[in-house]
Design a protein around this motif. Sequence first.
Motif, PDB file in Angstrom:
ATOM      1  N   LYS A 107      -9.790 -12.812 -16.407  1.00 22.48           N
ATOM      2  CA  LYS A 107     -10.117 -13.955 -16.874  1.00 22.48           C
ATOM      3  C   LYS A 107     -11.517 -14.123 -16.569  1.00 22.48           C
ATOM      4  N   PHE A 108     -12.186 -14.796 -17.459  1.00 26.47           N
ATOM      5  CA  PHE A 108     -13.644 -14.981 -16.918  1.00 26.47           C
ATOM      6  C   PHE A 108     -13.767 -15.812 -16.028  1.00 26.47           C
ATOM      7  N   GLU A 109     -14.671 -15.692 -14.932  1.00 29.40           N
ATOM      8  CA  GLU A 109     -14.951 -16.383 -13.759  1.00 29.40           C
ATOM      9  C   GLU A 109     -16.363 -16.221 -13.548  1.00 29.40           C
ATOM     10  N   GLN A 110     -17.239 -17.081 -13.357  1.00 34.17           N
ATOM     11  CA  GLN A 110     -18.686 -17.068 -13.107  1.00 34.17           C
ATOM     12  C   GLN A 110     -18.788 -16.460 -11.688  1.00 34.17           C
ATOM     13  N   GLY A 111     -19.458 -15.554 -11.505  1.00 37.56           N
ATOM     14  CA  GLY A 111     -19.918 -15.349 -10.100  1.00 37.56           C
ATOM     15  C   GLY A 111     -21.556 -15.587  -9.790  1.00 37.56           C
ATOM     16  N   LYS A 112     -21.846 -15.055  -8.863  1.00 34.11           N
ATOM     17  CA  LYS A 112     -23.355 -15.521  -8.522  1.00 34.11           C
ATOM     18  C   LYS A 112     -24.236 -14.973  -9.689  1.00 34.11           C
ATOM     19  N   TYR A 113     -24.053 -13.594 -10.243  1.00 34.21           N
ATOM     20  CA  TYR A 113     -24.786 -13.113 -11.152  1.00 34.21           C
ATOM     21  C   TYR A 113     -24.245 -12.924 -12.600  1.00 34.21           C
ATOM     22  N   GLY A 114     -23.081 -13.146 -12.744  1.00 32.98           N
ATOM     23  CA  GLY A 114     -22.152 -12.731 -13.923  1.00 32.98           C
ATOM     24  C   GLY A 114     -20.643 -12.927 -13.868  1.00 32.98           C
ATOM     25  N   PRO A 115     -20.071 -12.364 -14.540  1.00 24.83           N
ATOM     26  CA  PRO A 115     -18.557 -12.330 -14.276  1.00 24.83           C
ATOM     27  C   PRO A 115     -18.206 -11.476 -13.107  1.00 24.83           C
ATOM     28  N   VAL A 116     -17.031 -12.196 -12.507  1.00 19.31           N
ATOM     29  CA  VAL A 116     -16.359 -11.558 -11.415  1.00 19.31           C
ATOM     30  C   VAL A 116     -15.607 -10.505 -12.042  1.00 19.31           C
ATOM     31  N   PHE A 117     -15.834  -9.252 -11.410  1.00 18.65           N
ATOM     32  CA  PHE A 117     -14.933  -8.184 -11.769  1.00 18.65           C
ATOM     33  C   PHE A 117     -13.666  -7.974 -10.559  1.00 18.65           C
ATOM     34  N   PRO A 118     -12.550  -7.684 -11.106  1.00 22.29           N
ATOM     35  CA  PRO A 118     -11.372  -7.972 -10.213  1.00 22.29           C
ATOM     36  C   PRO A 118     -11.453  -6.801  -9.272  1.00 22.29           C
ATOM     37  N   ARG A 119     -10.649  -7.272  -7.912  1.00 18.25           N
ATOM     38  CA  ARG A 119     -10.232  -6.330  -7.297  1.00 18.25           C
ATOM     39  C   ARG A 119      -9.098  -5.622  -7.930  1.00 18.25           C
ATOM     40  N   THR A 120      -8.957  -4.141  -7.732  1.00 18.09           N
ATOM     41  CA  THR A 120      -8.117  -3.136  -8.384  1.00 18.09           C
ATOM     42  C   THR A 120      -7.401  -2.297  -7.470  1.00 18.09           C
ATOM     43  N   PRO A 121      -6.322  -1.615  -7.526  1.00 15.81           N
ATOM     44  CA  PRO A 121      -5.759  -0.790  -6.727  1.00 15.81           C
ATOM     45  C   PRO A 121      -6.886   0.191  -5.896  1.00 15.81           C
ATOM     46  N   ALA A 122      -7.926   0.320  -6.705  1.00 15.19           N
ATOM     47  CA  ALA A 122      -9.000   1.131  -6.102  1.00 15.19           C
ATOM     48  C   ALA A 122      -9.884   0.387  -5.327  1.00 15.19           C
TER      49      ALA A 122
ATOM     50  N   TRP B 181       0.759  -1.183   0.023  1.00 14.67           N
ATOM     51  CA  TRP B 181       0.091  -0.036   0.143  1.00 14.67           C
ATOM     52  C   TRP B 181       0.744   1.197   0.050  1.00 14.67           C
ATOM     53  N   THR B 182       2.085   1.109  -0.005  1.00 10.60           N
ATOM     54  CA  THR B 182       3.032   2.312   0.067  1.00 10.60           C
ATOM     55  C   THR B 182       3.367   3.008  -1.075  1.00 10.60           C
ATOM     56  N   LYS B 183       3.233   2.208  -2.266  1.00  3.76           N
ATOM     57  CA  LYS B 183       3.566   2.867  -3.637  1.00  3.76           C
ATOM     58  C   LYS B 183       2.184   2.780  -4.147  1.00  3.76           C
ATOM     59  N   PRO B 184       1.808   4.027  -4.886  1.00  4.42           N
ATOM     60  CA  PRO B 184       0.701   4.119  -5.700  1.00  4.42           C
ATOM     61  C   PRO B 184       0.596   2.905  -6.927  1.00  4.42           C
ATOM     62  N   GLN B 185      -0.402   2.483  -7.309  1.00  6.60           N
ATOM     63  CA  GLN B 185      -0.250   1.640  -8.403  1.00  6.60           C
ATOM     64  C   GLN B 185      -1.719   1.920  -9.428  1.00  6.60           C
ATOM     65  N   ALA B 186      -1.574   1.516 -10.442  1.00  9.71           N
ATOM     66  CA  ALA B 186      -2.639   1.645 -11.476  1.00  9.71           C
ATOM     67  C   ALA B 186      -2.691   0.184 -12.364  1.00  9.71           C
ATOM     68  N   GLN B 187      -3.862   0.098 -12.515  1.00 18.45           N
ATOM     69  CA  GLN B 187      -4.086  -1.273 -13.300  1.00 18.45           C
ATOM     70  C   GLN B 187      -4.929  -0.991 -14.553  1.00 18.45           C
ATOM     71  N   ALA B 188      -4.381  -1.274 -15.765  1.00 20.75           N
ATOM     72  CA  ALA B 188      -5.335  -1.320 -17.041  1.00 20.75           C
ATOM     73  C   ALA B 188      -6.204  -2.407 -17.087  1.00 20.75           C
ATOM     74  N   ILE B 189      -7.334  -2.330 -17.481  1.00 21.75           N
ATOM     75  CA  ILE B 189      -8.386  -3.454 -17.484  1.00 21.75           C
ATOM     76  C   ILE B 189      -8.880  -3.736 -18.722  1.00 21.75           C
ATOM     77  N   PRO B 190      -8.769  -5.113 -19.198  1.00 24.83           N
ATOM     78  CA  PRO B 190      -9.504  -5.269 -20.422  1.00 24.83           C
ATOM     79  C   PRO B 190     -10.897  -4.876 -20.709  1.00 24.83           C
ATOM     80  N   LYS B 191     -11.424  -4.527 -22.061  1.00 30.43           N
ATOM     81  CA  LYS B 191     -12.835  -3.991 -22.258  1.00 30.43           C
ATOM     82  C   LYS B 191     -13.707  -4.594 -21.506  1.00 30.43           C
ATOM     83  N   GLU B 192     -13.757  -6.079 -21.236  1.00 35.57           N
ATOM     84  CA  GLU B 192     -14.586  -6.759 -20.734  1.00 35.57           C
ATOM     85  C   GLU B 192     -15.007  -6.562 -19.309  1.00 35.57           C
ATOM     86  N   GLY B 193     -13.969  -5.815 -18.684  1.00 33.23           N
ATOM     87  CA  GLY B 193     -14.080  -5.505 -17.198  1.00 33.23           C
ATOM     88  C   GLY B 193     -13.356  -6.746 -16.290  1.00 33.23           C
ATOM     89  N   TYR B 194     -12.701  -7.668 -16.997  1.00 34.09           N
ATOM     90  CA  TYR B 194     -11.860  -8.710 -16.087  1.00 34.09           C
ATOM     91  C   TYR B 194     -10.928  -9.149 -17.036  1.00 34.09           C
TER      92      TYR B 194
END
Length: 187
Positions: free
Chosen positions: A24-39, A9-22
């Motif tokens: 690797k596709f992983e099925q969640g309860k209601y659809g694709p699981v969106f990733p936890r990001t630095p935000a 947490w001591t170093k700011p980070q950014a993460q570029a995310i693919p157009k789909e929003g994830y």
Amino acid sequence: MSLSEPHDWTKPQAQAIPKEGYFKFEQGKYGPVFPRTPACYGFTIIARIKPGREQVIREYGKTLEKALEADPYVLAPLRLHYLRWVLFDIGKDTYFMYQGIFDTDFDKYTDDAVALFTSSGISTTFENLEGFPEDWKTNVPAFIKFVREHQCPSFLEYGEYPYVTADEIKKALRLKKAFSEMLDQMQ
């Protein structure tokens, strides 16, 4: 980096995310699981408002403000960091943008939102959006479907203090306050 690995947490980070929003596709309860990001987790919902409802949405902001004045923890189940609401025009239509950053995944957040609004008696401003299901309190799948269909995935997320939860931030601020009070007493 997986959720089980520690994040720096001591170093700011950014993460570029693919157009789909994830990544690797992983099925969640209601659809694709969106990733936890630095935000942390979050989403942006954009939908056209029902004609003539702009003022109702603005007033709802005041309703929510008053609910928080009466009970600062009314939204606690949502594990929010921030909310941003924006109204904007495209042509003759007005749109609502809901941006939220929170500590739970997308599915849990939406489940918790329905439960919170149902139990608290506070409605959701989404009722003023075109296509939002009138039976949302009893038809959770319809609520989820609306949110998923109006979600606009981020393609970049940045965290000045990446992957830090709201509870960790509050704990650090309580520690800072206690340390400051201790130092004040030593003078």
